[in-house]
Design a protein around this motif. Structure first.
Motif, mmCIF file in Angstrom:
data_model
loop_
_atom_site.group_PDB
_atom_site.id
_atom_site.type_symbol
_atom_site.label_atom_id
_atom_site.label_comp_id
_atom_site.label_asym_id
_atom_site.label_seq_id
_atom_site.Cartn_x
_atom_site.Cartn_y
_atom_site.Cartn_z
ATOM 1 N N LEU A 1 0.817 -1.212 0.000
ATOM 2 C CA LEU A 1 0.000 0.000 0.000
ATOM 3 C C LEU A 1 0.850 1.260 0.000
ATOM 4 C CD1 LEU A 1 -2.789 -0.814 2.594
ATOM 5 C CD2 LEU A 1 -3.140 -0.156 0.216
ATOM 6 N N GLY A 2 1.977 1.201 0.659
ATOM 7 C CA GLY A 2 2.842 2.368 0.750
ATOM 8 C C GLY A 2 3.666 2.331 2.006
ATOM 9 N N ILE A 3 4.133 3.528 2.437
ATOM 10 C CA ILE A 3 4.998 3.577 3.609
ATOM 11 C C ILE A 3 4.448 4.558 4.646
ATOM 12 C CG2 ILE A 3 7.150 2.905 2.478
ATOM 13 C CD1 ILE A 3 7.806 5.844 2.115
ATOM 14 N N ILE A 4 4.789 4.288 5.897
ATOM 15 C CA ILE A 4 4.479 5.212 6.986
ATOM 16 C C ILE A 4 5.751 5.365 7.820
ATOM 17 C CG2 ILE A 4 2.003 4.684 7.151
ATOM 18 C CD1 ILE A 4 2.669 2.733 9.400
ATOM 19 N N VAL A 5 5.776 6.394 8.646
ATOM 20 C CA VAL A 5 6.916 6.552 9.547
ATOM 21 C C VAL A 5 6.449 6.244 10.955
ATOM 22 C CG1 VAL A 5 8.381 8.227 10.681
ATOM 23 C CG2 VAL A 5 8.285 8.184 8.242
ATOM 24 N N VAL A 6 7.092 5.310 11.586
ATOM 25 C CA VAL A 6 6.767 5.013 12.975
ATOM 26 C C VAL A 6 8.009 5.297 13.810
ATOM 27 C CG1 VAL A 6 5.959 3.297 14.610
ATOM 28 C CG2 VAL A 6 5.202 3.204 12.232
ATOM 29 N N ARG A 7 7.964 6.350 14.566
ATOM 30 C CA ARG A 7 9.086 6.786 15.388
ATOM 31 C C ARG A 7 10.416 6.706 14.647
ATOM 32 N NH1 ARG A 7 5.790 4.657 19.076
ATOM 33 N NH2 ARG A 7 6.551 2.562 18.745
ATOM 34 N N GLY A 8 10.441 7.381 13.496
ATOM 35 C CA GLY A 8 11.710 7.511 12.788
ATOM 36 C C GLY A 8 12.048 6.379 11.841
ATOM 37 N N THR A 9 11.300 5.300 11.887
ATOM 38 C CA THR A 9 11.600 4.195 10.986
ATOM 39 C C THR A 9 10.536 4.136 9.897
ATOM 40 O OG1 THR A 9 12.456 3.005 12.870
ATOM 41 C CG2 THR A 9 12.094 1.722 10.873
ATOM 42 N N ILE A 10 10.993 3.871 8.675
ATOM 43 C CA ILE A 10 10.047 3.712 7.577
ATOM 44 C C ILE A 10 9.494 2.286 7.618
ATOM 45 C CG2 ILE A 10 9.777 3.720 5.068
ATOM 46 C CD1 ILE A 10 10.437 6.463 6.037
ATOM 47 N N VAL A 11 8.176 2.170 7.629
ATOM 48 C CA VAL A 11 7.552 0.850 7.655
ATOM 49 C C VAL A 11 6.721 0.673 6.384
ATOM 50 C CG1 VAL A 11 5.890 -0.631 8.861
ATOM 51 C CG2 VAL A 11 7.451 0.830 10.171
ATOM 52 N N THR A 12 6.910 -0.443 5.724
ATOM 53 C CA THR A 12 6.134 -0.758 4.532
ATOM 54 C C THR A 12 4.792 -1.354 4.964
ATOM 55 O OG1 THR A 12 8.221 -1.320 3.485
ATOM 56 C CG2 THR A 12 6.227 -1.932 2.304
ATOM 57 N N VAL A 13 3.702 -0.826 4.396
ATOM 58 C CA VAL A 13 2.373 -1.329 4.769
ATOM 59 C C VAL A 13 1.813 -2.185 3.634
ATOM 60 C CG1 VAL A 13 0.046 -0.710 5.486
ATOM 61 C CG2 VAL A 13 1.970 0.728 6.157
ATOM 62 N N PHE A 14 1.359 -3.368 3.996
ATOM 63 C CA PHE A 14 0.815 -4.307 3.018
ATOM 64 C C PHE A 14 -0.702 -4.308 3.065
ATOM 65 C CE2 PHE A 14 4.501 -6.704 1.459
ATOM 66 C CZ PHE A 14 5.481 -6.196 2.292
ATOM 67 N N ASP A 15 -1.269 -4.608 1.927
ATOM 68 C CA ASP A 15 -2.713 -4.651 1.772
ATOM 69 C C ASP A 15 -3.162 -6.097 1.969
ATOM 70 O OD1 ASP A 15 -5.298 -4.431 1.027
ATOM 71 O OD2 ASP A 15 -4.905 -3.323 -0.831
ATOM 72 N N SER A 16 -4.019 -6.321 2.957
ATOM 73 C CA SER A 16 -4.421 -7.709 3.217
ATOM 74 C C SER A 16 -5.248 -8.284 2.059
ATOM 75 C CB SER A 16 -5.214 -7.795 4.531
ATOM 76 O OG SER A 16 -6.271 -6.881 4.527
ATOM 77 N N ARG A 17 -5.839 -7.387 1.266
ATOM 78 C CA ARG A 17 -6.629 -7.873 0.123
ATOM 79 C C ARG A 17 -5.805 -8.808 -0.756
ATOM 80 N NH1 ARG A 17 -8.690 -3.211 -3.519
ATOM 81 N NH2 ARG A 17 -7.098 -2.051 -2.394
ATOM 82 N N PHE A 18 -4.585 -8.331 -1.119
ATOM 83 C CA PHE A 18 -3.774 -9.128 -2.046
ATOM 84 C C PHE A 18 -3.013 -10.210 -1.312
ATOM 85 C CE2 PHE A 18 -4.365 -5.118 -4.294
ATOM 86 C CZ PHE A 18 -4.947 -5.619 -5.458
ATOM 87 N N LEU A 19 -2.625 -9.872 -0.071
ATOM 88 C CA LEU A 19 -1.839 -10.838 0.678
ATOM 89 C C LEU A 19 -2.701 -12.039 1.063
ATOM 90 C CD1 LEU A 19 1.016 -10.072 0.966
ATOM 91 C CD2 LEU A 19 0.612 -9.339 3.305
ATOM 92 N N LEU A 20 -3.952 -11.775 1.410
ATOM 93 C CA LEU A 20 -4.812 -12.844 1.915
ATOM 94 C C LEU A 20 -5.919 -13.219 0.940
ATOM 95 C CD1 LEU A 20 -5.127 -11.442 5.539
ATOM 96 C CD2 LEU A 20 -3.569 -13.198 4.712
#
Lengths: 678, 169
Positions: free
Chosen positions: B65-84
């Motif tokens: 889905l994209g990226i977010i920042v969680v306390r300084g770290t870039i986290v890749t966010v996955f879409d459960s639609r495609f994953l599951l």
């Protein structure tokens, strides 16, 4: 063992080993040039190893201690003239440095291996005394037996050596104030170096002052008194030691044993421990942490600025506005100083890598039986610690290639009318906020025709494409995996692996590689790198509602897109920019963002090396200092982005990998495009 | 767990109590993706976030889905639609991003789900391994959890148990 203690030992040991490596390279150079080895440098090397031995036993690293011990013996024989240096000895000494490096790494990762006995055997092999048993002419001088009695074996050797070489021995009696004697002695040593050799200095009891000390300095020189006076200054008394008429058969047998080397090493250890006190070693992660905090502070400052502007827009607190503005500016200035300060701490001179490369040059040249002289300049140029770490592999590959394939063997060089010793130049300098590293050889150059035929036979390009390659595109084939112009595969290079690593690593750092080559004359690789990775100034742009950041270092200008200046050549949109034509790249197309393309649009002109590309965007949001954060492994295969950055207000922007994208634009086959709307 | 809107972060307790030694029990965090119920081992869950703006990453695979920042770290966010492989759903008040760290050295990944349910403690006999079911599932399906109705106050329909390591591969 205590982690801190261990880290301290490792850092200290690392420093000693690096100095060792540096000194050995200089000595090796002198040996190759048939110059006499600088005795005090040799002594310095000996002392370094000795200190290392002391430290490693103090901190409980027996393996390092063992190596240091056998090396120390060899070095002792060398400095005492019992063993004369030769290429094999230098090989073993460099092996020793390698071994230290490896042991230090293993120690720092907690592993424990390495076969030390092989090394000890190698040392054994080269350590056989090969010097003629020189007569000891010390007796030719009337030296106070009290002085002779306290000379160490090494000092005695130097004394003999000098006497043998026909030098005059002098005694310089001079007084130093106690409080500055350390620095004064350093100055004297420096001044004395070109004109004489200081054998030893001994405190004398003759001083009648409490705050001063009289030293008797024993000198050996081939210069006259006036020259010495010129160098040492007009203090103290300088007298020549009379030659004795009766040669003494031996030195007074009753003299007390010279102070053991051990007691001297204690001084050395003490001194090096004291040196540590003025420097602090910091884990780079702690600095990263500080840097992040500064980055976040910058965000806070940005928010304050926005609030101030909002208040002003509403006409609130008009009387306070100038004051707030002033405070804000001062805040900004201090913040920048803080940032610069932290960045400065992260910067390390390139010398660390260059020293390692110098060893590689020596080793690879010997393996190839080639003569290579390495000339280094700009080693003091500073670059981010993290970049340094990523830099050593690419540089290693380039240098190995240069020696392996670039520089010809002696016979070929003679045929080509070149000096038999090839030259490799390693030059670094700062250019703006980028660091340029040039690696230049005077070898055979890259055979472009051969390169193309290899690329075609490897199926990388078609014969048709081969005809259309520009010079630059041809040379870029060097970086394709699996292409080598070498017929034979050597242990080191020639398998076509490695150069693609160079390209990948350098681009990952946001740098570029350029090659310049002339057949028969040589090849130059030019690496241009950002000086630091931690914080960059970025231009923030909008593309169809999405926000991106472009490193400002690559941006040359941003202009309004004028449809009248866009021409289509072979279905590619090009922009007339003053006297030049540059390709346009529509970021909305490239990133598949839906865009209505209404309203004013902008072109951000990016320069990477000699290439220019105009990136078309919908809006410019100004410049910002940004902290680049790495994308996760899950996005490692996605090209075009150097990382991401937090712009505040929960906005995360991707930072464009401009060198990569420019490359892409130039590589891409022309794709049909609708004409640009203004 | 159903309502955590008061705070943007819903940290789980840092040190999870070790499962009682007398029973072979594993804790799972259950969630909804579309109309289906899934669960992942609680030991791999770092944090549960309310939905925050996600920055789209062009050219990334469609399950990202994209990226977010969680306390300084870039986290890749996955879409459960495609994953599951479930149907799409609009983001709602219940939508959450589960931060998952599959293994000690792995990177933290975000998984966007439609609703976080609860933590189940499943005994070994309540889990049917995928191999026993025989159907041709993806690698990321470890099995099916069937919470034993007698032992629980509320009815608990079966859960598809996920292997986080295989899920983000």
């Amino acid at each position: 063992m205590d982690e801190n203690l261990r880290d301290e030992f490792l850092a200290e040991a690392q420093e000693i080993v690096e100095a060792l490596s540096r000194d050995l390279l200089i000595l090796d150079r002198a040996h190759k040039d048939d110059d006499e080895l600088e005795h005090d440098r040799l002594n310095e090397v000996f002392r370094g190893v000795h200190t290392l031995k002391g430290l490693s036993s103090m901190f409980g690293f027996p393996q390092i201690g063992t190596i240091a011990h056998v090396l120390e013996d060899l070095l002792d024989d060398l400095r005492l003239g019992k063993v004369i240096a030769n290429a094999d000895i230098f090989d073993v000494l460099f092996d020793g440095v390698e071994l230290f490096q490896r042991l230090l790494v293993e120690t720092s990762t907690g592993e424990d291996a390495s076969d030390l006995s092989l090394f000890a055997e190698a040392i054994e092999r080269v350590s056989t005394p090969n010097a003629p048993d020189a007569a000891r002419p010390t007796g030719a001088y009337d030296i106070d037996t009290n002085i002779l009695a306290v000379l160490t074996e090494y000092e005695e050797h130097r004394l003999n050596h000098n006497a043998e070489a026909g030098a005059t021995l002098m005694r310089w009696t001079v007084e130093f104030p106690l409080e500055s004697i350390d620095t004064d002695l350093d100055i004297v040593r420096e001044r004395a170096k070109p004109v004489c050799e200081i054998i030893t200095y001994l405190p004398s009891m003759e001083s009648d002052r409490d705050d001063a000390i009289v030293l008797e300095v024993l000198l050996a020189t081939t210069n006259d008194v006036a020259t010495l006076r010129g160098a040492l200054g007009d203090t103290g008394t300088l007298e020549e030691l009379p030659r004795s008429t009766v040669a003494r058969e031996s030195i007074n047998p009753d003299r007390p044993a010279p102070p053991s080397k051990e007691s001297r090493s204690d001084i050395a250890i003490e001194r090096s421990v004291r040196a540590v006190a003025d420097t602090v070693r910091v884990d780079i992660r702690k600095l990263d942490n500080l840097m992040n905090l500064v980055g976040e502070l910058a965000l806070v400052r940005g928010a304050v600025t926005r609030m101030t502007e909002a208040l002003r827009a509403r006409g609130v607190g008009r009387d306070l506005a100038p004051e707030i503005l002033r405070i804000n500016r001062s805040f900004e200035r201090r913040l920048r100083e803080l940032q610069d300060g932290i960045l400065d701490v992260r910067m390390v001179p390139l010398r660390h890598v260059f020293d390692r490369l110098a060893r590689v040059v020596r080793q690879v040249a010997r393996e190839n039986k080639k003569e290579v002289h390495l000339a280094v300049s700009g080693a003091e140029t500073e670059i981010d610690k993290l970049i340094i770490e990523e830099l050593s592999d690419p540089l290693l590959h380039i240098i190995r290639n240069a020696i392996d394939h670039g520089i010809e063997d002696v016979r070929r060089r003679e045929l080509a009318g070149k000096p038999t010793t090839g030259t490799l130049v390693l030059n670094a300098y700062q250019k703006g906020n980028r660091v340029v590293i040039e690696i230049e050889d005077d070898g055979a150059g890259i055979d472009k025709a051969k390169l193309i035929s290899r690329a075609v036979s490897a199926g990388r390009i078609t014969a048709q494409e081969a005809n259309e390659l520009s010079e630059e595109e041809t040379l870029a084939l060097v970086f394709q995996p699996g292409i080598s112009t070498q017929n034979s595969v050597t242990e080191i290079s020639g398998r076509g692996v490695g150069m693609d690593v160079v390209k990948t690593n350098i681009s990952r750092l946001g740098g570029i590689v350029e090659i310049h080559t002339e057949l028969g004359i040589g090849t130059t690789f030019t690496l241009t790198l950002p000086a630091t990775l931690a914080i960059i100034r970025a231009l923030v742009v909008r593309v169809a509602g999405h926000i991106y950041a472009l490193p400002i270092t690559t941006v040359s200008e941003a202009i309004v897109l004028d449809a009248n200046r866009v021409r289509t050549i072979e279905s590619r949109d090009m922009l007339d920019l003053r006297d030049a034509t540059i390709p346009l790249c529509y970021l909305d197309d490239l990133f598949e963002h839906e865009s209505d393309r209404s309203g004013r649009r902008y072109v951000v002109v990016v320069v990477v090396g000699t290439k220019r590309v105009g990136f078309v965007v919908d809006g410019l949001d100004g410049q910002q200092d940004v902290v680049i954060r790495a994308l996760g492994k899950s996005l490692a295969n996605v090209r075009g982005f150097a990382g991401a950055t937090d712009l505040g207000d929960q906005r995360v922007a991707l930072v464009l990998d401009t060198p990569g994208l420019v490359e892409e634009v130039f590589r891409a086959s022309p794709t049909p495009r609708l004409e640009a709307s203004a | 767990m159903s309502d955590a809107s008061s705070s943007s972060l819903v940290p789980l307790s840092e040190s999870k109590p070790a499962p009682p030694p007398e029973e072979d029990v594993t804790e799972y965090l259950a969630f909804m993706a579309a109309t289906e119920r899934f669960a992942i081992p609680l030991s791999s869950v770092r944090e549960i976030l309310l939905v925050l703006p996600i920055t789209n990453v062009p050219r990334s695979p469609r399950e990202i889905l994209g990226i977010i920042v969680v306390r300084g770290t870039i986290v890749t966010v996955f879409d459960s639609r495609f994953l599951l492989k479930v149907d799409a759903n609009e983001s709602t008040r219940q939508t959450r991003i589960i931060l998952v760290k599959p293994d000690g050295d792995d990177e933290v990944m975000g998984l966007m789900v439609d609703q976080v349910l609860q933590v189940y403690r499943l005994a070994a006999e309540e889990v049917e391994p995928a191999t026993a079911i025989g159907a041709d599932f993806g690698d990321h399906v470890m099995g099916v959890g069937r919470p034993n109705e007698q032992r629980r106050a509320t009815p608990s329909p079966p859960l598809t148990l996920l292997d986080p390591k295989a899920l983000f591969r």
